[in-house]
Design an enzyme around this catalytic site. Structure first.
Site, PDB file in Angstrom:
ATOM      1  N   ARG A 122       0.841  -1.207   0.000  1.00 37.23           N
ATOM      2  CA  ARG A 122       0.000   0.000   0.000  1.00 37.23           C
ATOM      3  C   ARG A 122       0.863   1.239   0.000  1.00 37.23           C
ATOM      4  O   ARG A 122       1.985   1.234   0.474  1.00 37.23           O
ATOM      5  CB  ARG A 122      -0.861   0.018   1.274  1.00 37.23           C
ATOM      6  CG  ARG A 122      -2.236  -0.564   1.083  1.00 37.23           C
ATOM      7  CD  ARG A 122      -3.064  -0.301   2.337  1.00 37.23           C
ATOM      8  NE  ARG A 122      -3.635   1.034   2.353  1.00 37.23           N
ATOM      9  CZ  ARG A 122      -3.654   1.831   3.419  1.00 37.23           C
ATOM     10  NH1 ARG A 122      -3.119   1.460   4.545  1.00 37.23           N
ATOM     11  NH2 ARG A 122      -4.213   3.024   3.335  1.00 37.23           N
ATOM     12  N   LYS A 187       3.511  -6.317  11.737  1.00 36.73           N
ATOM     13  CA  LYS A 187       2.744  -6.699  10.551  1.00 36.73           C
ATOM     14  C   LYS A 187       2.982  -8.172  10.185  1.00 36.73           C
ATOM     15  O   LYS A 187       4.103  -8.595   9.939  1.00 36.73           O
ATOM     16  CB  LYS A 187       3.173  -5.790   9.396  1.00 36.73           C
ATOM     17  CG  LYS A 187       2.269  -5.881   8.218  1.00 36.73           C
ATOM     18  CD  LYS A 187       2.015  -4.519   7.626  1.00 36.73           C
ATOM     19  CE  LYS A 187       1.391  -4.643   6.260  1.00 36.73           C
ATOM     20  NZ  LYS A 187       0.785  -3.422   5.790  1.00 36.73           N
ATOM     21  N   ARG A 322      -3.076   5.632  13.395  1.00 34.35           N
ATOM     22  CA  ARG A 322      -2.212   5.194  14.506  1.00 34.35           C
ATOM     23  C   ARG A 322      -3.018   5.258  15.781  1.00 34.35           C
ATOM     24  O   ARG A 322      -3.883   6.100  15.936  1.00 34.35           O
ATOM     25  CB  ARG A 322      -1.033   6.152  14.685  1.00 34.35           C
ATOM     26  CG  ARG A 322      -0.293   6.414  13.419  1.00 34.35           C
ATOM     27  CD  ARG A 322       1.200   6.393  13.625  1.00 34.35           C
ATOM     28  NE  ARG A 322       1.812   6.535  12.312  1.00 34.35           N
ATOM     29  CZ  ARG A 322       2.417   7.632  11.895  1.00 34.35           C
ATOM     30  NH1 ARG A 322       2.551   8.658  12.714  1.00 34.35           N
ATOM     31  NH2 ARG A 322       2.926   7.706  10.688  1.00 34.35           N
TER      32      ARG A 322
END
Ligand code: BTN
Length: 327
Positions: A122, A187, A322
């Site tokens: 992304r 991640k 965030r």
């Protein structure tokens, strides 16, 4: 000589003599040696060569196998797919899927690769895609819908990914809007949806899924965000072929549901994996910075944030989210 044939023979992680490999593939021992070097230099695989014993990979790997993947996809779902393509090395499965003429996509088609040289993430990021140990899948589906109606498809895809990982034994992962698969703050995987076609439809949506299963030391140095992988997070083996099959099966079902009902049926399922609810968040885009309390997702895939000026909704794109840090 077929490099993949050699890799299939070495995949068990055991020693194979140069002569046995040469006989099995029908080439000379020196041709085997050249291909072993190519596996090391071009694909970054670690092949040990021990005089008197032969060659072995430093650890076993499960190569992608079309028959095993097909066998594990429900027959009804498999019948809806035009093809399931396994690629060895490719720039990006998403690029390959987007470049396919619509008539070659049919209703749906899948591309899987062992290795990507230009994996796309992304927001223009690179997706590090080393050989043979992770999952790189692009699932293309033709929607007879206007392009704008596909907002939220990446959340439906995220639901499938989260549910498949749970089915395979993970208890730790969660989803972070719009399409991160995380363990804690690290991640584990990501989803990149790209769309081709007319604004008014039909459109081909390509759902690209990258999942870190077993990252090695060399590749992680190129990752510019906190990361984890399946082996570290779940501490158990995973079958890449079964994972690919379950994702394909789930995405086929999900795209049919999405085509009929959009995101509605997925919101509750997605929220099961959403750890941010009611937490303080900061949303950052090139134009603005918004602080507030996260209120989950809307029926069109937008994020809902309670700000001092009221409830606001924001769409994915060039935004990042965030958790806000209270000091
Ligand atoms: C993200 O940045 O979180 C999305 C990563 C998506 C990576 C996958 S790997 C398979 C497919 N092919 C690509 O080039 N990208 C996606």
């Amino acid at each position: 000589m077929n490099q993949r044939a050699l890799l299939h023979l070495l995949a068990d992680g055991r020693f194979h003599s140069g002569q046995d490999l040469a006989d099995a593939i029908g080439v000379s021992r020196s041709a085997v040696w050249k291909q072993v070097r190519a596996l090391q230099e071009r694909l970054g695989l670690n092949v040990m060569a021990v005089p008197g014993r032969g060659y072995r990979l430093d650890s076993a790997l499960e190569v992608l196998d079309a028959a095993r993947i097909r066998d594990a996809i429900g027959q009804d779902q498999l019948a809806k797919l035009e093809a399931l393509d396994l690629l060895d090395c490719i720039d990006s499965t998403n690029i390959r899927a987007l470049e396919a003429p619509p008539e070659r996509v049919g209703r749906g088609r899948v591309w899987l690769a062992e290795h990507q040289t230009a994996g796309r993430g992304r927001r223009g990021r690179q997706w590090v895609s080393s050989y043979g140990r992770n999952l790189y899948l692009s699932f293309a589906w033709r929607f007879d819908l206007p392009m704008a109606d596909l907002a939220g498809l990446s959340l439906a895809a995220g639901t499938v990914v989260a549910e498949v990982l749970a089915e395979l034994g993970s208890r730790e992962h969660h989803l972070k809007w719009p399409n991160d698969v995380l363990v804690g703050e690290a991640k584990l995987g990501g989803i990149l949806v790209e769309v081709a076609g007319e604004a008014t439809g039909p459109v081909v949506a390509v759902v690209g899924i990258g999942l870190n299963l077993d990252l090695d030391g060399a590749e992680v140095s190129a990752i510019d965000q906190p990361w984890t992988d399946w082996l570290r997070a779940v501490c158990a083996p995973i079958s890449r072929n079964r994972l690919a099959a379950l994702l394909t099966d789930g995405l086929t079902r999900a795209c049919e549901t999405f085509a009929a009902e959009r995101l509605g049926p997925f919101i509750e399922r997605w929220s099961q994996y959403d750890r941010l609810r009611e937490q303080g968040v900061v949303l950052i885009s090139p134009q603005q910075r918004v602080e507030g309390r996260y209120q989950g997702i809307a029926r069109d895939g937008a994020i809902r944030i309670a700000t001092t000026e009221g409830l606001r909704e924001y769409h994915a794109g060039e935004v990042s989210l965030r958790r806000s840090v209270v000091v």
